[in-house]
Write an enzyme that holds these catalytic residues in place. Structure first.
Site, short mmCIF file in Angstrom:
data_model
loop_
_atom_site.label_atom_id
_atom_site.label_comp_id
_atom_site.label_asym_id
_atom_site.label_seq_id
_atom_site.Cartn_x
_atom_site.Cartn_y
_atom_site.Cartn_z
N ARG A 147 0.84 -1.19 0.00
CA ARG A 147 0.00 0.00 0.00
C ARG A 147 0.88 1.25 0.00
NH1 ARG A 147 -2.83 -2.60 -2.07
NH2 ARG A 147 -4.89 -3.42 -1.52
N HIS A 188 1.01 0.06 -10.52
CA HIS A 188 0.14 -0.86 -9.78
C HIS A 188 -0.24 -2.07 -10.63
CE1 HIS A 188 -2.72 -0.80 -6.08
NE2 HIS A 188 -2.39 -2.04 -6.41
#
Length: 311
Positions: free
Chosen positions: A227, A275
């Site tokens: 994260r 990502h």
């Protein structure tokens, strides 16, 4: 009762593609997309990558939010999510494999000096350079859940010395596992590469601040596929400038997409990937279909999240 697919993403699998694959698992399921939503009162489950408040307000009979991935912090932390709505996540094998491969790829890229040779080739220079020796290289893996354990084992199989870290005790064959806040600086000081796959919780947000980054081994590499809020990005820029760490590979950032004005884009010590480390879902959509059936039957869900803990 119906299942709505709404990823909220572009550049990934489309809602229609996911709906098609779930129908292939079970043709009897009532699976809808935003284009075919029909009567919103019939929607009892929604499968998302990110949950939109506007959609949440339109689903008065919602009972379950199914995350199409592992991280659920933005869902459980949503103040507009009614208390009675349950949350589940996926623990598929395919993205765990993909993220482990991403870690391996960028650790080996650094070990084998690939950027150095690519630059030398543009200058037509023949410049041998001693690569890192895996048995003498220590790699730390932060977060030893489904994905972290897979990553640690893959790195160990290559021949690296692997240290694992988690908040609670874990045991992984061939991996020295540490746990608890006090042991993290000790681990960071030993590792040539640090692979982070931690969830976003109140304890992990901003964990890698200036002080924590300062405990890293000089000339080490920090890789984050967990994260983005784990790392204080301003502190990271300062830390890179003094070589602790010397390089960072970031698949996640505090704001996504990463704004074009972010200094991370242009810093010579940073590699950005958008990502993409855990792209494929593999057979995990079968779990989405199974949770839909279990919800309707009143049975225990697969991978239900404790909303008070956040995972």
């Amino acid at each position: 009762m119906a299942l709505l697919i709404e990823t909220g993403l572009t550049g990934w699998m489309s809602d229609a593609d996911i709906a098609r694959d779930i129908r292939a698992v079970d043709p009897d399921l009532d699976v809808r997309t935003p284009d075919t939503i029909g009567d919103a009162d019939q929607i009892t489950m929604v499968a998302v990558a990110g949950l939109r408040d506007a959609r949440l307000k339109e689903l008065p009979n919602l009972k379950l939010v199914q995350k199409l991935g592992a991280g659920v912090e933005t869902i459980v932390g949503n103040p507009n999510l009614p208390d009675h709505v349950r949350v589940a996540r996926l623990k598929p094998d395919a993205p765990a494999q993909g993220i482990a491969e991403w870690f391996v790829a960028y650790v080996l890229r650094h070990q084998r000096h690939m950027p150095f040779y690519e630059a030398a080739q543009t200058r037509a220079e023949w410049l041998p350079k001693e690569p890192g020796y895996s048995p003498n290289t220590t790699v730390g893996v932060l977060g030893l859940g489904h994905i972290g354990s897979r990553s640690a084992l893959m790195l160990r199989a290559i021949g690296f010395q692997v240290l694992g870290w988690s908040r609670s005790p874990k045991e992984i064959d061939g991996v020295t596992c540490l746990h608890g806040d006090d042991t993290l600086p000790e681990l960071l000081g030993q590792c040539d590469h640090v692979c982070a796959i931690l969830p976003s919780t109140p304890e992990t947000k901003g964990l890698f601040d200036a002080d924590m980054l300062g405990t890293m081994k000089p000339r080490s590499q920090l890789l984050n596929a967990g994260r983005g809020d784990l790392i204080d990005e301003a502190a990271l820029i300062d830390a890179l400038d003094v070589g602790r760490p010397a390089h960072a590979v970031l698949d996640v950032t505090s704001t996504e997409p990463l704004p074009s004005h972010s200094p991370l884009w242009s810093h010579s010590g940073v590699t950005i990937t958008p990502h993409v480390s855990g792209w494929h879902l593999g057979d995990a959509l079968a779990d989405v279909a199974e949770n839909y059936r279990r919800l309707n039957a009143g049975s225990p869900l697969l991978h239900e999240v404790d909303r008070t803990r956040g995972y």
